[in-house]
Design a protein around this motif. Structure first.
Motif, PDB file in Angstrom:
ATOM      1  N   PRO A  59      -3.639 -12.626  -6.733  1.00 37.07           N
ATOM      2  CA  PRO A  59      -5.008 -13.146  -6.554  1.00 37.07           C
ATOM      3  C   PRO A  59      -5.351 -13.444  -5.097  1.00 37.07           C
ATOM      4  CG  PRO A  59      -3.953 -14.236  -8.405  1.00 37.07           C
ATOM      5  CD  PRO A  59      -2.914 -13.392  -7.735  1.00 37.07           C
ATOM      6  N   GLY A  60      -4.425 -13.935  -4.326  1.00 36.57           N
ATOM      7  CA  GLY A  60      -4.685 -14.234  -2.911  1.00 36.57           C
ATOM      8  C   GLY A  60      -5.004 -12.982  -2.123  1.00 36.57           C
ATOM      9  N   ALA A  61      -4.273 -11.885  -2.371  1.00 40.01           N
ATOM     10  CA  ALA A  61      -4.518 -10.645  -1.648  1.00 40.01           C
ATOM     11  C   ALA A  61      -5.869 -10.059  -2.035  1.00 40.01           C
ATOM     12  CB  ALA A  61      -3.407  -9.644  -1.935  1.00 40.01           C
ATOM     13  N   ILE A  62      -6.219 -10.134  -3.329  1.00 38.26           N
ATOM     14  CA  ILE A  62      -7.513  -9.606  -3.783  1.00 38.26           C
ATOM     15  C   ILE A  62      -8.651 -10.412  -3.161  1.00 38.26           C
ATOM     16  CG2 ILE A  62      -8.993  -9.342  -5.807  1.00 38.26           C
ATOM     17  CD1 ILE A  62      -6.445  -8.695  -7.403  1.00 38.26           C
ATOM     18  N   GLU A  63      -8.502 -11.715  -3.117  1.00 36.44           N
ATOM     19  CA  GLU A  63      -9.534 -12.570  -2.513  1.00 36.44           C
ATOM     20  C   GLU A  63      -9.708 -12.255  -1.044  1.00 36.44           C
ATOM     21  OE1 GLU A  63     -10.422 -17.340  -1.859  1.00 36.44           O
ATOM     22  OE2 GLU A  63      -8.560 -16.686  -2.786  1.00 36.44           O
ATOM     23  N   THR A  64      -8.634 -12.095  -0.320  1.00 41.09           N
ATOM     24  CA  THR A  64      -8.711 -11.797   1.115  1.00 41.09           C
ATOM     25  C   THR A  64      -9.412 -10.464   1.345  1.00 41.09           C
ATOM     26  OG1 THR A  64      -6.646 -13.002   1.454  1.00 41.09           O
ATOM     27  CG2 THR A  64      -7.327 -11.516   3.210  1.00 41.09           C
ATOM     28  N   THR A  85      15.592   2.550  -3.586  1.00 44.06           N
ATOM     29  CA  THR A  85      15.147   1.603  -2.564  1.00 44.06           C
ATOM     30  C   THR A  85      13.651   1.765  -2.303  1.00 44.06           C
ATOM     31  OG1 THR A  85      17.330   1.677  -1.533  1.00 44.06           O
ATOM     32  CG2 THR A  85      15.540   0.843  -0.176  1.00 44.06           C
ATOM     33  N   GLU A  86      13.203   3.018  -2.236  1.00 48.37           N
ATOM     34  CA  GLU A  86      11.780   3.282  -2.022  1.00 48.37           C
ATOM     35  C   GLU A  86      10.943   2.772  -3.202  1.00 48.37           C
ATOM     36  OE1 GLU A  86       8.819   7.079  -1.189  1.00 48.37           O
ATOM     37  OE2 GLU A  86      10.980   7.301  -0.881  1.00 48.37           O
ATOM     38  N   ILE A  87      11.437   2.967  -4.424  1.00 42.14           N
ATOM     39  CA  ILE A  87      10.739   2.472  -5.618  1.00 42.14           C
ATOM     40  C   ILE A  87      10.632   0.947  -5.577  1.00 42.14           C
ATOM     41  CG2 ILE A  87      10.998   2.154  -8.114  1.00 42.14           C
ATOM     42  CD1 ILE A  87      12.085   5.031  -8.213  1.00 42.14           C
ATOM     43  N   ASN A  88      11.709   0.292  -5.205  1.00 40.87           N
ATOM     44  CA  ASN A  88      11.685  -1.177  -5.109  1.00 40.87           C
ATOM     45  C   ASN A  88      10.671  -1.649  -4.069  1.00 40.87           C
ATOM     46  OD1 ASN A  88      13.631  -1.336  -7.086  1.00 40.87           O
ATOM     47  ND2 ASN A  88      15.329  -1.585  -5.647  1.00 40.87           N
ATOM     48  N   ASP A  89      10.616  -0.943  -2.910  1.00 40.07           N
ATOM     49  CA  ASP A  89       9.638  -1.304  -1.875  1.00 40.07           C
ATOM     50  C   ASP A  89       8.208  -1.122  -2.387  1.00 40.07           C
ATOM     51  OD1 ASP A  89      11.681  -1.928  -0.148  1.00 40.07           O
ATOM     52  OD2 ASP A  89      11.584  -0.028   0.971  1.00 40.07           O
ATOM     53  N   LEU A  90       7.943  -0.014  -3.092  1.00 41.85           N
ATOM     54  CA  LEU A  90       6.604   0.242  -3.619  1.00 41.85           C
ATOM     55  C   LEU A  90       6.223  -0.776  -4.690  1.00 41.85           C
ATOM     56  CD1 LEU A  90       6.639   4.146  -3.769  1.00 41.85           C
ATOM     57  CD2 LEU A  90       5.381   2.693  -2.164  1.00 41.85           C
ATOM     58  N   ASN A  91       7.176  -1.139  -5.528  1.00 47.67           N
ATOM     59  CA  ASN A  91       6.898  -2.172  -6.538  1.00 47.67           C
ATOM     60  C   ASN A  91       6.561  -3.499  -5.874  1.00 47.67           C
ATOM     61  OD1 ASN A  91       7.162  -0.612  -8.835  1.00 47.67           O
ATOM     62  ND2 ASN A  91       9.360  -1.013  -9.035  1.00 47.67           N
ATOM     63  N   LEU A  92       7.246  -3.827  -4.801  1.00 53.26           N
ATOM     64  CA  LEU A  92       6.961  -5.051  -4.056  1.00 53.26           C
ATOM     65  C   LEU A  92       5.565  -4.995  -3.453  1.00 53.26           C
ATOM     66  CD1 LEU A  92       8.158  -7.750  -3.108  1.00 53.26           C
ATOM     67  CD2 LEU A  92       8.983  -6.551  -1.080  1.00 53.26           C
ATOM     68  N   GLN A  93       5.172  -3.826  -2.928  1.00 56.95           N
ATOM     69  CA  GLN A  93       3.821  -3.677  -2.363  1.00 56.95           C
ATOM     70  C   GLN A  93       2.757  -3.817  -3.452  1.00 56.95           C
ATOM     71  OE1 GLN A  93       3.574   0.048  -0.304  1.00 56.95           O
ATOM     72  NE2 GLN A  93       4.861  -0.606   1.407  1.00 56.95           N
ATOM     73  N   VAL A  94       3.010  -3.251  -4.631  1.00 57.13           N
ATOM     74  CA  VAL A  94       2.052  -3.362  -5.739  1.00 57.13           C
ATOM     75  C   VAL A  94       1.914  -4.821  -6.150  1.00 57.13           C
ATOM     76  CG1 VAL A  94       1.724  -2.815  -8.193  1.00 57.13           C
ATOM     77  CG2 VAL A  94       2.323  -1.010  -6.591  1.00 57.13           C
ATOM     78  N   THR A  95       3.028  -5.495  -6.266  1.00 57.93           N
ATOM     79  CA  THR A  95       2.993  -6.909  -6.650  1.00 57.93           C
ATOM     80  C   THR A  95       2.229  -7.737  -5.620  1.00 57.93           C
ATOM     81  OG1 THR A  95       5.118  -6.654  -7.763  1.00 57.93           O
ATOM     82  CG2 THR A  95       4.428  -8.894  -7.269  1.00 57.93           C
ATOM     83  N   ALA A  96       2.470  -7.451  -4.355  1.00 63.58           N
ATOM     84  CA  ALA A  96       1.787  -8.197  -3.292  1.00 63.58           C
ATOM     85  C   ALA A  96       0.299  -7.859  -3.265  1.00 63.58           C
ATOM     86  CB  ALA A  96       2.422  -7.891  -1.950  1.00 63.58           C
ATOM     87  N   SER A  97      -0.063  -6.600  -3.530  1.00 65.01           N
ATOM     88  CA  SER A  97      -1.470  -6.185  -3.475  1.00 65.01           C
ATOM     89  C   SER A  97      -2.276  -6.690  -4.660  1.00 65.01           C
ATOM     90  CB  SER A  97      -1.570  -4.658  -3.422  1.00 65.01           C
ATOM     91  OG  SER A  97      -0.981  -4.171  -2.258  1.00 65.01           O
ATOM     92  N   THR A  98      -1.638  -6.913  -5.786  1.00 62.56           N
ATOM     93  CA  THR A  98      -2.379  -7.356  -6.972  1.00 62.56           C
ATOM     94  C   THR A  98      -2.363  -8.865  -7.151  1.00 62.56           C
ATOM     95  OG1 THR A  98      -0.419  -6.987  -8.339  1.00 62.56           O
ATOM     96  CG2 THR A  98      -2.012  -5.197  -8.203  1.00 62.56           C
TER      97      THR A  98
END
Length: 135
Positions: free
Chosen positions: A98-103, A83-96
């Motif tokens: 283009p919208g997050a990088i631009e912000t 579950t923790e791995i899935n949460d971290l993968n979701l955070q990585v996906t959200a952080s990388t």
């Protein structure tokens, strides 16, 4: 003159038979006692072996139960880590994204898009980037 002896063969035989039967009875009783003692010993040994087998069986059951408990604990830890791995993968996906990088570039680094009057020159030899206004 000879005296005649009278033998009562019936009585002698009955005495001999009665004596023999009491001796035989004594032997039978002694044999039965020996048999009874040997049966008691055999039964005690059998009971002891059954008790040992039961104790060993209970030990195996207890050991198996403790192993199953450890397996269940390990499976629960694995599920929690997954579950923790899935949460971290979701955070990585959200952080990388283009919208997050631009912000982040705009808000945290103070970057801005170039205007129409600005130019960017890249020196291909050194890799240096120059910006200049068209004015």
């Amino acid at each position: 003159m000879q005296t005649a002896r009278q033998y009562n063969y019936g009585e002698v035989n009955s005495e001999h038979i009665s004596n023999r039967s009491s001796a035989e009875k004594l032997k039978v009783v002694k044999n039965k006692e020996r048999l009874f003692r040997s049966q008691k010993t055999l039964m005690f040994k059998a009971l002891f072996m059954v008790a040992v087998i039961l104790v060993v069986g209970i030990g195996f059951i207890a050991y198996g139960t403790s192993i199953k408990y450890q397996i269940n604990e390990t499976n629960a830890a694995i599920a929690e880590l997954q579950t923790e791995i899935n949460d971290l993968n979701l955070q990585v996906t959200a952080s990388t994204s283009p919208g997050a990088i631009e912000t982040k570039a705009i808000n945290e680094l103070g970057m801005e898009y170039p205007t129409a009057s600005q130019y960017v020159y890249i020196n291909s030899g050194s890799g240096t980037v120059y910006t200049a206004d068209a004015d």
